[in-house]
Structure formats: structure tokens, C-alpha cells
Write a protein that holds these residues in place. Structure first.
Motif, PDB file in Angstrom:
ATOM      1  N   ALA A 142      60.078  64.905  15.146  1.00  0.00           N
ATOM      2  CA  ALA A 142      60.708  65.045  13.652  1.00  0.00           C
ATOM      3  C   ALA A 142      61.832  66.310  13.677  1.00  0.00           C
ATOM      4  CB  ALA A 142      59.709  65.293  12.752  1.00  0.00           C
ATOM      5  N   GLN A 143      61.315  67.340  14.460  1.00  0.00           N
ATOM      6  CA  GLN A 143      62.173  68.583  14.530  1.00  0.00           C
ATOM      7  C   GLN A 143      63.479  68.048  15.250  1.00  0.00           C
ATOM      8  OE1 GLN A 143      60.257  71.722  16.841  1.00  0.00           O
ATOM      9  NE2 GLN A 143      58.526  71.813  15.621  1.00  0.00           N
ATOM     10  N   ASN A 178      65.702  65.758  12.985  1.00  0.00           N
ATOM     11  CA  ASN A 178      66.410  66.184  11.784  1.00  0.00           C
ATOM     12  C   ASN A 178      67.453  67.383  12.426  1.00  0.00           C
ATOM     13  OD1 ASN A 178      64.766  65.476   9.854  1.00  0.00           O
ATOM     14  ND2 ASN A 178      63.073  67.363   9.656  1.00  0.00           N
ATOM     15  N   LEU A 231      50.788  65.482  10.192  1.00  0.00           N
ATOM     16  CA  LEU A 231      51.442  64.461  11.125  1.00  0.00           C
ATOM     17  C   LEU A 231      51.777  63.228  10.436  1.00  0.00           C
ATOM     18  CD1 LEU A 231      51.205  64.490  14.221  1.00  0.00           C
ATOM     19  CD2 LEU A 231      49.053  63.350  13.962  1.00  0.00           C
ATOM     20  N   PRO A 267      58.374  59.076  11.297  1.00  0.00           N
ATOM     21  CA  PRO A 267      59.351  58.148  10.763  1.00  0.00           C
ATOM     22  C   PRO A 267      58.754  56.683  10.521  1.00  0.00           C
ATOM     23  CG  PRO A 267      60.208  58.966  12.953  1.00  0.00           C
ATOM     24  CD  PRO A 267      58.776  59.421  12.618  1.00  0.00           C
ATOM     25  N   ALA A 304      61.776  52.630  13.543  1.00  0.00           N
ATOM     26  CA  ALA A 304      61.480  53.528  12.488  1.00  0.00           C
ATOM     27  C   ALA A 304      62.448  54.710  12.781  1.00  0.00           C
ATOM     28  CB  ALA A 304      60.066  53.792  12.597  1.00  0.00           C
ATOM     29  N   VAL A 305      62.532  55.245  14.015  1.00  0.00           N
ATOM     30  CA  VAL A 305      63.271  56.424  14.207  1.00  0.00           C
ATOM     31  C   VAL A 305      64.798  55.904  14.001  1.00  0.00           C
ATOM     32  CG1 VAL A 305      64.500  57.776  16.100  1.00  0.00           C
ATOM     33  CG2 VAL A 305      61.898  57.676  15.670  1.00  0.00           C
ATOM     34  N   LYS A 328      70.267  64.781  12.970  1.00  0.00           N
ATOM     35  CA  LYS A 328      71.077  64.468  11.603  1.00  0.00           C
ATOM     36  C   LYS A 328      71.759  65.507  10.914  1.00  0.00           C
ATOM     37  CE  LYS A 328      69.666  61.397   7.771  1.00  0.00           C
ATOM     38  NZ  LYS A 328      68.500  60.805   7.124  1.00  0.00           N
ATOM     39  N   VAL A 362      55.134  63.492  18.438  1.00  0.00           N
ATOM     40  CA  VAL A 362      55.324  62.996  17.006  1.00  0.00           C
ATOM     41  C   VAL A 362      56.105  64.590  16.342  1.00  0.00           C
ATOM     42  CG1 VAL A 362      54.821  62.218  15.012  1.00  0.00           C
ATOM     43  CG2 VAL A 362      53.620  61.533  16.958  1.00  0.00           C
ATOM     44  N   SER A 363      55.260  65.345  16.423  1.00  0.00           N
ATOM     45  CA  SER A 363      55.759  66.565  15.470  1.00  0.00           C
ATOM     46  C   SER A 363      56.947  67.175  16.046  1.00  0.00           C
ATOM     47  CB  SER A 363      54.432  67.747  15.502  1.00  0.00           C
ATOM     48  OG  SER A 363      54.447  68.557  17.025  1.00  0.00           O
ATOM     49  N   TYR A 416      65.827  55.946  10.344  1.00  0.00           N
ATOM     50  CA  TYR A 416      65.939  57.253   9.709  1.00  0.00           C
ATOM     51  C   TYR A 416      67.391  57.536   9.891  1.00  0.00           C
ATOM     52  CZ  TYR A 416      65.197  62.038   8.933  1.00  0.00           C
ATOM     53  OH  TYR A 416      65.239  63.354   8.658  1.00  0.00           O
ATOM     54  N   SER A 443      55.404  63.578   9.050  1.00  0.00           N
ATOM     55  CA  SER A 443      56.560  63.889   9.994  1.00  0.00           C
ATOM     56  C   SER A 443      56.566  62.449  10.714  1.00  0.00           C
ATOM     57  CB  SER A 443      55.980  64.885  10.900  1.00  0.00           C
ATOM     58  OG  SER A 443      55.058  64.696  11.714  1.00  0.00           O
ATOM     59  N   GLN A 491      63.633  57.540   4.192  1.00  0.00           N
ATOM     60  CA  GLN A 491      63.349  58.947   4.182  1.00  0.00           C
ATOM     61  C   GLN A 491      64.606  59.796   4.221  1.00  0.00           C
ATOM     62  OE1 GLN A 491      60.819  57.655   7.210  1.00  0.00           O
ATOM     63  NE2 GLN A 491      59.146  59.011   6.768  1.00  0.00           N
ATOM     64  N   GLU A 492      64.741  60.577   3.305  1.00  0.00           N
ATOM     65  CA  GLU A 492      66.043  61.232   3.472  1.00  0.00           C
ATOM     66  C   GLU A 492      65.754  62.367   4.569  1.00  0.00           C
ATOM     67  OE1 GLU A 492      69.439  61.890   3.349  1.00  0.00           O
ATOM     68  OE2 GLU A 492      68.635  60.104   2.246  1.00  0.00           O
ATOM     69  N   LYS A 493      64.635  63.129   4.525  1.00  0.00           N
ATOM     70  CA  LYS A 493      64.437  64.284   5.445  1.00  0.00           C
ATOM     71  C   LYS A 493      62.904  64.176   5.927  1.00  0.00           C
ATOM     72  CE  LYS A 493      65.517  68.987   6.701  1.00  0.00           C
ATOM     73  NZ  LYS A 493      66.454  69.900   7.089  1.00  0.00           N
ATOM     74  N   ILE A 494      62.690  64.264   7.333  1.00  0.00           N
ATOM     75  CA  ILE A 494      61.242  64.277   7.477  1.00  0.00           C
ATOM     76  C   ILE A 494      60.718  65.506   7.812  1.00  0.00           C
ATOM     77  CG2 ILE A 494      59.675  63.370   9.003  1.00  0.00           C
ATOM     78  CD1 ILE A 494      61.973  61.488  10.245  1.00  0.00           C
ATOM     79  N   PRO A 495      59.839  65.769   6.482  1.00  0.00           N
ATOM     80  CA  PRO A 495      59.038  67.343   6.896  1.00  0.00           C
ATOM     81  C   PRO A 495      58.657  67.420   8.370  1.00  0.00           C
ATOM     82  CG  PRO A 495      57.984  66.019   5.036  1.00  0.00           C
ATOM     83  CD  PRO A 495      58.966  64.826   5.704  1.00  0.00           C
ATOM     84  N   VAL A 496      58.848  68.524   8.667  1.00  0.00           N
ATOM     85  CA  VAL A 496      58.538  68.712  10.322  1.00  0.00           C
ATOM     86  C   VAL A 496      57.209  69.794  10.313  1.00  0.00           C
ATOM     87  CG1 VAL A 496      60.642  68.337  11.105  1.00  0.00           C
ATOM     88  CG2 VAL A 496      60.154  70.722  10.694  1.00  0.00           C
ATOM     89  N   ILE A 497      56.560  69.635  11.602  1.00  0.00           N
ATOM     90  CA  ILE A 497      55.611  70.851  11.796  1.00  0.00           C
ATOM     91  C   ILE A 497      56.435  71.647  12.618  1.00  0.00           C
ATOM     92  CG2 ILE A 497      53.397  71.205  12.633  1.00  0.00           C
ATOM     93  CD1 ILE A 497      52.829  68.208  12.379  1.00  0.00           C
ATOM     94  N   GLY A 498      56.582  72.799  12.174  1.00  0.00           N
ATOM     95  CA  GLY A 498      57.149  73.976  12.884  1.00  0.00           C
ATOM     96  C   GLY A 498      56.170  74.373  14.054  1.00  0.00           C
TER      97      GLY A 498
END
Lengths: 321, 327
Positions: free
Chosen positions: B194-195, B198, A254, A259, B219-220, B201, B190-191, B223, A257, A265-272
Motif C-alpha cells: 500500500a505504501q 500510494n 491490514l 486494494p 485489485a491493484v 500514484k 500487503v502493508s 486502484y 490497506s 478507493q481514492e487513497k489506501i490508508p497505509v500502515i507506516g
């Protein structure tokens, strides 16, 4: 001693589509003068757990098959409705998320503010009016006498939330439950409201239970944090250690992920995947499907709590993250 | 105009008439949602549009697609004067610029299958060619990582994040050059946020799309955006490259806005200083005189009350600030 203590609370909704297991055995406590942040995504049970023991949800469908909630040593779940009424809205006050919908549009600000004073403190109308004016003044509303006579729609979102806070504080509560108090507000107004809550807490020494999904708000406000997911507590600890050395895969993910303003941040790690269906929750860890550290045992049994430090505990079978 | 400029907006205004009294006697009043905005969007560039609610960022987004007709100003889209187009020529131009809305629960028709939802824009623009079009639909679904089994399903069968991805797919079927995304991740957790971020992007990079990303979440925006424009009461008060603006914000409003965002790190939060803005956004129906920000500005002087500052270059051509104290 803890002013509010929740022990093994379970709250389920019995619906036609099955049992929605919103809260599945959570425990935590909060002390006077402390801010406890409860963080979680929608459906994590962070709000329902509060509303359930305050009996603010219709029952049925709500059932509380298990658990105890102590306020100053008295169990809120077993006391009579009359007894609870002397505490709810008096010793324990709530600020709701939507300042637009939680004020009555038909009543003036003043008549809504004096109500808890007359009901809970037994004041006469005149004194109650005076007290209410002072309450509005404390939360930074200008021209108090005029503000008492207007209707909620004449105020902006930020001003309405100030009124909500004033209303919650008139009875001098010992615990203030703030359920996403700034989510509907702009950042500049959010900063004002959070600052106001901090200031009032310093003056009165009340405990604040701050429910939010915003990790930034938690970082700036909370002393202690509880991380919730699908009706379970995953991790609990002091704010610094929980952010720095999070000991649960969900907390870690959390945090990663989100921002951030202060990092590039180049890429945000996501929670699948996505949040599980609350009617389909079994005995195992509800994060199993999305967890990158999962083991076989996680599927069948939810872990016992494990101390990371004395004040920091996690609920995870995996010890090395 | 540079050859790779896709969109050039000049002095755009969106004013909504406001009823002042029952019979509309006397002087007419207007809510100036967008009040003289100019900017350019280059090919493959992401412009972040930020500001508080009521600053006019959504009205501007809608005006760019002519979902809300602008009151005045000009929009040059791929060399064409977009505001002068009508009828068939307008319909031909519209696929170039598409929109993604905030709430995927409201923006997808609950009674249309996903296939029908994705098919409609193609049909409406006379681009439906049967088999080939079906292939396009399969391709965009694949791109947003939704299985093709979804085609026969209805929106309620999907989660919020999945719906937003379907909404993105719908914006992509017409192969637009520009996407206007209005708070596309604000209603998501939030989780899931991010998906979707990404994904946006990635798609933007792969297809070399230009994007206008409207959000209140700084913040978004940081990014995803290359350039930022900060709006206050219908005007751009500062614009520049993302890194410049975040590292060294110039306009007092940009500074306050950035300092107000809490950072998810308790150690940083303990030592951070907030710039307190007094009060709240003034009414856009009767905005303050001079610099509209002077009522809340910590460094306002007498002249800010009387004179209106213009956007002026600050150090480099890409960086513009509208403030007397900075310029």
C-alpha cells in the motif's frame, strides 16, 4: 473436540546473529471438517509454527523451549521420531507453496505418489499404483495412466499443485496443512484449486489449516481465522465477525490497506513503518512502533487475551478502537 | 494522432524462436508472446496491463523500451519512430521511457551504493553535470521518502519496500515522460504494498507522468489505472476505461478473470458466483485456431473455432472488445 491443538508454542532459531524469535507463544486449535485460516505477512511465523512441531526444520538452529501441540490428545513435541513418522505425512499432510520446487524433478509423478502409500499404508506396489491413479483422478487430472509416467516439468504450475494435493490426500489425512497453496498460481487456476479443496473437504471431513497472506482467499475459504504478526497471535475468531468487527488495530489496518476489487478507493490508508527485526523482539507488543492506538503499557507487556465475544478474542490493551 | 499522445503502438509483435529439434531442421516455430498489439497512451494517463502469466504482458513492457527488440510493428514515442532510432539518437530518446522491475532484490546491484545506482543512468546518458546532478539525486530520494543518509549505503541495508522505492527513484532521475512498471508491488507484503502504491500514484499525479502498470493483481490495477487492457495469449482482448471494465466487463475472459479474484469480505464471498474457466492457458507456441480463447470460453460457438475476432468498439470509442458474441 479439537483434532489439533497448539498451546503456548515457542520456536526460536539460535543463529550467530542472535536469537531469531520466530514464534513467541501462540495457541489455537482446529476441529474436524473446519477450515482455519492463518493470515499474516512474511516473517509473522505462520509457516514456521507448523514446520517446527512437525520437525521439518533443522534443529539446531531451531529450538522449541516451550509449548505443547496435541494431535488427537497426543503431544507431538514429546513423542519419538518413530511415532511422529506415523502421523506426519499420513494423518497430517502438507501442501507447500511452490509446486515447482516441492516435487522431485528426477522422479516420475507416479513414483512420487505411490511412496507415501507404501510407507504409511503398507500397500503393495500394484494396489498403491491403483490408489495413486484414483487420487490423480479425484483432483481432476485427465489421462491418469499417462500422467503417472511423466516428470514434474512436463506439467504446468496448476497441474503440479493438483499433483501435490493428490499426494497429500492419498493417505486420507485428518488434518491438511496448506501453506500458501495458490500464491504461485494465476487467479483463474487459484479459483479451481480452492474449489477442489472445498469439495474434498466436504467428502472426507478433514480439517484444513490454510496459511496465506491473501485476505480474499481467507474470506472465501475459512470458517475461523487467526491473525499473526511477528510470532504472535493478535486476533482469533469466526471469519464473519473478524472481518466485520475486527478488534485489533493490526487486523483493522491490514483490511483497510488491501486494494479491493469491489470498491473505489481514492487513497489506501497505509500502515507506516515495516515489520520488526525478529532478533530484537522484547516483552512488549511487537506492533507497538506501527500502531496508531498505542499506549505506554504496550511497550513493556504483551496483552493477555480478551474476549470480544465467546468465540472471538483479541490480544490488545486498547478496548475501544 | 492527438497532440497529447505520448506513445502510439501499432500491431506490435514479439516472437521468440523456439528450437524444435536438435539441428533445427524443418519448419521453424515461434512463441508468439506478443501478437499484434495496438494502443495509445496519452499524457498523464495510467494504462493497466493485466492478464495471467504467459499472456505476454511483460514481453510487451520490455519491447516498449526495446529491452527486447520487437519482431514487427511500430512504436511512436513522442512523435518519433522509436524502432528506427539507433546510436546517439536512440540514446537521446531513451530517458523518456523508464522501467521499474518486479523484484527489487534482483534489480539493484548489490555492489553499488545507492548514490552510484542513481548516478549511473545520468552518466550513461551523458547528463551528469556534477553539482546539479547531485541535487537531482537528492530531490528524487526526497520524493520517494528515503533519507539522503542512504546515499552511501548498499541495497542489502534496506527492506523490500525501501528497495522498491530506490528503484522508483532510479527510474525518475532521468525525468522520464513514461514509466513502465512491471509488477512493481507483487513481491511486497500487503502493508508495504500500500505504501509503494500510494507513492507511485502520488508521483504520477505530481509529475504528470504517463504510466504503463503491468500486473496480474486486478485489485491493484483498479486502484491505480485510468485505462485497462486485458491480454490473453499475446493479444488484447478487451480495453477500456477502468470504471467501465470493472463494472460491466464484456469479454468472457475479462468476466472470468474478475469473478475469480476473491474479495476480502466473507459476506460477499458467500453469495458470489464464479465463472469457471476450464483448463489452463494453452501453449503460446501452438495457440488455438480462431479466437485463441475458445478452448476455455463458456460461450464459444462453432465460428469462434474458425474465425479470429478483431478488437471492435463497444458503445464508445474508448471501449474495445474482441469477441463475436459481444459485438
Amino acid at each position: 473436540m479439537a483434532i489439533l491443538e497448539i498451546k503456548n508454542l515457542v520456536a526460536h532459531f539460535h543463529t550467530r546473529k542472535g536469537i531469531v524469535k520466530a514464534v513467541n507463544g501462540i495457541s489455537y486449535s482446529i476441529e474436524s471438517g473446519q477450515t482455519l485460516g492463518i493470515v499474516g505477512e512474511s516473517g509473522s511465523g505462520k509457516s514456521v509454527s507448523q514446520l517446527s512441531y512437525l520437525r521439518l526444520l533443522p534443529s539446531p538452529p531451531l529450538r522449541i523451549p516451550n509449548g505443547e501441540v496435541f494431535f488427537r490428545g497426543n503431544n507431538l513435541l514429546t513423542m519419538s521420531e518413530d511415532q511422529l513418522r506415523t502421523i506426519r505425512g499420513h494423518k497430517i499432510s502438507i501442501i507447500f507453496q511452490e509446486p515447482m520446487t516441492s516435487l522431485n524433478p528426477y522422479l516420475t509423478i507416479g513414483s512420487q505418489l505411490v511412496e507415501p502409500l507404501i510407507i504409511h499404508l503398507g500397500l503393495d506396489k500394484k494396489t498403491a499404483w491403483k490408489e495413486a491413479c484414483e487420487a490423480l483422478d479425484r483432483v481432476g487430472i485427465p489421462e491418469v495412466e499417462k500422467a503417472m509416467k511423466v516428470y514434474p516439468h512436463e506439467f504446468s504450475g496448476g497441474m503440479r499443485q493438483r499433483v501435490m494435493i493428490a499426494m497429500a490426500l492419498t493417505t486420507k489425512p485428518e488434518v491438511l496443512i496448506a501453506d500458501e497453496p495458490t500464491t504461485a498460481l494465476d487467479v483463474t487456476v487459484q479459483a479451481q484449486i480452492l474449489e477442489l479443496l472445498k469439495k474434498i473437504q466436504k467428502e472426507t471431513g478433514m480439517a484444513i489449516l490454510l496459511i496465506t497472506h491473501d485476505l480474499g482467499v481467507i474470506a472465501s475459504m475459512a470458517d475461523k481465522v487467526v491473525v499473526m504478526y511477528a510470532g504472535r497471535v493478535f486476533e482469533e475468531g469466526p471469519v464473519e465477525t473478524l472481518f466485520e468487527r475486527s478488534a485489533h488495530p493490526y487486523t483493522k489496518a491490514l483490511l483497510k490497506s488491501t486494494p479491493r476489487l469491489d470498491l473505489t478507493q481514492e487513497k489506501i490508508p497505509v500502515i507506516g513503518g515495516s515489520i520488526p527485526d525478529l532478533t530484537q523482539i522484547g516483552e512488549g507488543c511487537p506492533f507497538y512502533d506501527r500502531c496508531s492506538y498505542r499506549k505506554d503499557i504496550c511497550k513493556s507487556t504483551f496483552p493477555q487475551n480478551r474476549n470480544v465475544t465467546q468465540s472471538h478474542q483479541t490480544f490488545c490493551h486498547v478496548e475501544e478502537l | 494522432m492527438a497532440s497529447d499522445t505520448l506513445l502510439k503502438v501499432t500491431d506490435l509483435k514479439v516472437h521468440y524462436p523456439v528450437r524444435t529439434n536438435y539441428f533445427n531442421f524443418g519448419q521453424k516455430k515461434f512463441l508468439k508472446a506478443v501478437d499484434g498489439v495496438s494502443f495509445e497512451l496519452q499524457s498523464g494517463e495510467v494504462l493497466g496491463l493485466v492478464g495471467e502469466s504467459g499472456c505476454g504482458k511483460s514481453s510487451l513492457g520490455k519491447a516498449l523500451l526495446r529491452l527486447q527488440e520487437p519482431t514487427s510493428g511500430s512504436i511512436e514515442l513522442l512523435g518519433q519512430n522509436f524502432l528506427k532510432l539507433s546510436g546517439e539518437t536512440l540514446r537521446k530518446a531513451r530517458p523518456q521511457i523508464q522501467m521499474i522491475f518486479q523484484d527489487p532484490y534482483a534489480s539493484l546491484d548489490p555492489r553499488m551504493t545507492i548514490q552510484a545506482t542513481l548516478r549511473e543512468p545520468l552518466e550513461a546518458h551523458g547528463l551528469w553535470t556534477g553539482k546539479e546532478s547531485l541535487k537531482i539525486i537528492d530531490d528524487v530520494l526526497d520524493r520517494v521518502a528515503i533519507p539522503t543518509t542512504a546515499l552511501q549505503k548498499y541495497p542489502h541495508e534496506f527492506s523490500g519496500g525501501q528497495r522498491q522505492r530506490i528503484a522508483i527513484a532510479r527510474a525518475l532521475v532521468l525525468k522520464p515522460k513514461i514509466i513502465v512498471a512491471d509488477e512493481p508491488v507483487s513481491s511486497l507484503d500487503v502493508s508495504v504494498q500500500a505504501q509503494v502504491l500510494n507513492l507511485l500514484k502520488e508521483i504520477q499525479k505530481d509529475l504528470k507522468l504517463s504510466m504503463i502498470f503491468i500486473s496480474h493483481n486486478l485489485a491493484v490495477v483498479k486502484y491505480i489505472a485510468d485505462k485497462i487492457a486485458v491480454m490473453y495469449l499475446g493479444k488484447i482482448v478487451e480495453t477500456g476505461e477502468t470504471s467501465d471494465l470493472y463494472q460491466n466487463p464484456q469479454h468472457p475472459y475479462t468476466r472470468a478473470l474478475i469473478s475469480a479474484v476473491p474479495i476480502p469480505d466473507p459476506k460477499i464471498e458467500k453469495t458470489r458466483k464464479r465463472i469457471d474457466l476450464k483448463g489452463e492457458l494453452p501453449s503460446p507456441i501452438s495457440p488455438p485456431s480462431g479466437c485463441t480463447f475458445h478452448t476455455r470460453c463458456p460461450i464459444a460457438t462453432e465460428s469462434c473455432r474458425r474465425e479470429t475476432p478483431q478488437l471492435k468498439e463497444h458503445g464508445k470509442a474508448t471501449w474495445k472488445v474482441s469477441c463475436f458474441e459481444v459485438n
